[in-house]
Design a protein around this motif. Structure first.
Motif, PDB file in Angstrom:
ATOM      1  N   LYS A 204      -9.912   0.265  21.338  1.00  0.00           N
ATOM      2  CA  LYS A 204      -8.544  -0.240  21.400  1.00  0.00           C
ATOM      3  C   LYS A 204      -7.689   0.281  20.240  1.00  0.00           C
ATOM      4  O   LYS A 204      -8.208   0.779  19.238  1.00  0.00           O
ATOM      5  CB  LYS A 204      -8.553  -1.775  21.379  1.00  0.00           C
ATOM      6  N   VAL A 205      -6.395   0.137  20.415  1.00  0.00           N
ATOM      7  CA  VAL A 205      -5.409   0.534  19.410  1.00  0.00           C
ATOM      8  C   VAL A 205      -4.563  -0.688  19.086  1.00  0.00           C
ATOM      9  O   VAL A 205      -4.042  -1.336  20.000  1.00  0.00           O
ATOM     10  CB  VAL A 205      -4.503   1.676  19.924  1.00  0.00           C
ATOM     11  N   PHE A 206      -4.436  -0.996  17.808  1.00  0.00           N
ATOM     12  CA  PHE A 206      -3.655  -2.163  17.385  1.00  0.00           C
ATOM     13  C   PHE A 206      -2.357  -1.697  16.750  1.00  0.00           C
ATOM     14  O   PHE A 206      -2.354  -0.808  15.901  1.00  0.00           O
ATOM     15  CB  PHE A 206      -4.443  -3.017  16.392  1.00  0.00           C
ATOM     16  N   TYR A 207      -1.246  -2.322  17.159  1.00  0.00           N
ATOM     17  CA  TYR A 207       0.070  -1.984  16.616  1.00  0.00           C
ATOM     18  C   TYR A 207       0.687  -3.218  15.971  1.00  0.00           C
ATOM     19  O   TYR A 207       0.606  -4.319  16.519  1.00  0.00           O
ATOM     20  CB  TYR A 207       0.999  -1.488  17.731  1.00  0.00           C
ATOM     21  N   THR A 208       1.294  -3.028  14.801  1.00  0.00           N
ATOM     22  CA  THR A 208       1.997  -4.121  14.143  1.00  0.00           C
ATOM     23  C   THR A 208       3.330  -3.625  13.601  1.00  0.00           C
ATOM     24  O   THR A 208       3.451  -2.468  13.186  1.00  0.00           O
ATOM     25  CB  THR A 208       1.166  -4.728  12.992  1.00  0.00           C
ATOM     26  N   THR A 209       4.315  -4.496  13.625  1.00  0.00           N
ATOM     27  CA  THR A 209       5.606  -4.147  13.025  1.00  0.00           C
ATOM     28  C   THR A 209       5.571  -4.295  11.512  1.00  0.00           C
ATOM     29  O   THR A 209       6.449  -3.787  10.823  1.00  0.00           O
ATOM     30  CB  THR A 209       6.721  -5.041  13.587  1.00  0.00           C
ATOM     31  N   GLY A 210       4.575  -5.009  10.987  1.00  0.00           N
ATOM     32  CA  GLY A 210       4.501  -5.293   9.558  1.00  0.00           C
ATOM     33  C   GLY A 210       3.748  -4.230   8.784  1.00  0.00           C
ATOM     34  O   GLY A 210       3.113  -3.335   9.352  1.00  0.00           O
ATOM     35  N   ARG A 211       3.781  -4.332   7.468  1.00  0.00           N
ATOM     36  CA  ARG A 211       3.106  -3.365   6.615  1.00  0.00           C
ATOM     37  C   ARG A 211       1.595  -3.547   6.696  1.00  0.00           C
ATOM     38  O   ARG A 211       1.084  -4.620   7.003  1.00  0.00           O
ATOM     39  CB  ARG A 211       3.593  -3.497   5.166  1.00  0.00           C
ATOM     40  N   LEU A 212       0.895  -2.469   6.378  1.00  0.00           N
ATOM     41  CA  LEU A 212      -0.557  -2.429   6.488  1.00  0.00           C
ATOM     42  C   LEU A 212      -1.185  -2.772   5.142  1.00  0.00           C
ATOM     43  O   LEU A 212      -1.566  -1.912   4.360  1.00  0.00           O
ATOM     44  CB  LEU A 212      -1.003  -1.041   6.959  1.00  0.00           C
ATOM     45  N   THR A 213      -1.304  -4.065   4.875  1.00  0.00           N
ATOM     46  CA  THR A 213      -1.923  -4.538   3.641  1.00  0.00           C
ATOM     47  C   THR A 213      -3.433  -4.639   3.838  1.00  0.00           C
ATOM     48  O   THR A 213      -3.952  -4.494   4.951  1.00  0.00           O
ATOM     49  CB  THR A 213      -1.363  -5.911   3.253  1.00  0.00           C
ATOM     50  N   SER A 214      -4.146  -4.913   2.755  1.00  0.00           N
ATOM     51  CA  SER A 214      -5.603  -4.989   2.831  1.00  0.00           C
ATOM     52  C   SER A 214      -6.084  -6.035   3.835  1.00  0.00           C
ATOM     53  O   SER A 214      -7.019  -5.793   4.598  1.00  0.00           O
ATOM     54  CB  SER A 214      -6.180  -5.293   1.449  1.00  0.00           C
ATOM     55  N   GLU A 215      -5.430  -7.191   3.846  1.00  0.00           N
ATOM     56  CA  GLU A 215      -5.900  -8.237   4.759  1.00  0.00           C
ATOM     57  C   GLU A 215      -5.629  -7.895   6.223  1.00  0.00           C
ATOM     58  O   GLU A 215      -6.392  -8.270   7.110  1.00  0.00           O
ATOM     59  CB  GLU A 215      -5.314  -9.606   4.396  1.00  0.00           C
TER      60      GLU A 215
END
Length: 285
Positions: A204-215
């Motif tokens: 799968k591919v995950f998309y987020t509008t937010g920044r890619l932080t460690s958590e």
């Protein structure tokens, strides 16, 4: 015994009308995102209060418990009952949670909006995570995903002030789309839906509008997902964790532009797109 917990299927209004006055003195009604507290009780023990839109509260709570590593299997949960009248959700497990006091005694304050803390050390169990090396994503599928998000009907387009997350197949099919007041709520809700539906993250591919932080990277890895995309950027620790777990990280995904940061071997360049100077793939070496 069914493996699927009993769910309340609670509903909430996602936007709220307010009167505003613009710079010209004109009065109008606009919609703003609803935000409400949801206090989680795990086997009658108060655990946390989440601030949420309330669009998928049962999935949110299940995903929260999964990503916090408090419950190992969906079969361990008997029921999830949301009651908006008291702004609370009661989660009942089948056999209790081992060492619950010890496991919830340490909190790490995070950069995430809509949540703010996680239980235990951020790097706990990271070294045990193995993401599939064989997973691949074509450049054209990446562009298709970004375009589908752009055209997706959303609370953000109606009212703004929310984050969105989505799960796609490796061919670019949209499987889940969730919005909430914080990106962590959105990713937890998708984790909960995957858990309920028995969906594996390996392809799968995950998309987020937010920044890619460690958590965010850790949560994606815990869900077994090899690809994490964002229209925003990443942090140093987000980048470091992605390298550590072998995740393919792509930031600044808008239009035909992206920055490929880690896991470069999984992204397949396509010659007809490389010939387009406006869609030139970053060097994969």
């Amino acid at each position: 015994m069914t493996s699927r917990p009993i769910l309340s299927n609670a509903h909430a209004t996602l936007t709220y009308p307010v009167e505003v006055v613009d710079e010209q003195g004109r009065v109008s009604l606009i919609e703003i995102p609803a935000e409400r507290p949801l206090t989680v009780y795990l086997d009658k023990r108060e655990l946390v209060t989440l601030m949420t839109l309330g669009g998928a509260p049962e999935a949110l709570v299940l995903g929260y418990l999964r990503n916090q590593r408090l419950v190992r299997s969906i079969t361990d949960i008997a029921c999830v009952q949301v009651d908006w009248d008291v702004e609370a959700v009661a989660v009942t497990t089948r056999n209790g949670v081992d060492n619950i006091e010890e496991r919830t005694s340490k909190r790490v304050i995070t950069t995430g909006c809509g949540q703010g803390s996680v239980f235990g050390g951020l790097m706990d169990e990271v070294d045990a995570i193995t993401l599939p090396e064989e997973a691949r994503l074509t450049q054209s599928t990446l562009y298709r995903i970004v375009d589908l998000i752009r055209t997706q009907s959303s609370i953000y387009k109606q009212a703004g002030s929310v984050h969105g997350c989505a799960l796609f197949s490796a061919s670019g099919e949209l499987l889940y789309f969730i919005e909430d007041v914080g990106r962590h709520n959105a990713v937890d809700s998708i984790a909960g839906k995957m858990w309920l539906d028995g969906v594996s993250g390996h392809d799968k591919v995950f998309y987020t509008t937010g920044r890619l932080t460690s958590e965010m990277v850790i949560k994606g890895a815990q869900m077994g997902i090899p690809f994490l995309l964002s229209r925003s950027g990443t942090t140093q620790m987000g980048h470091a964790v992605a390298q550590r777990v072998g995740m393919t990280l792509l930031a600044r995904c808008t239009g035909k532009h992206f920055l490929l940061l880690t896991g470069k071997h999984r992204l397949i360049a396509e010659s007809h797109l490389l010939n387009d100077t406006s869609a030139k793939l970053p060097m994969l070496a």
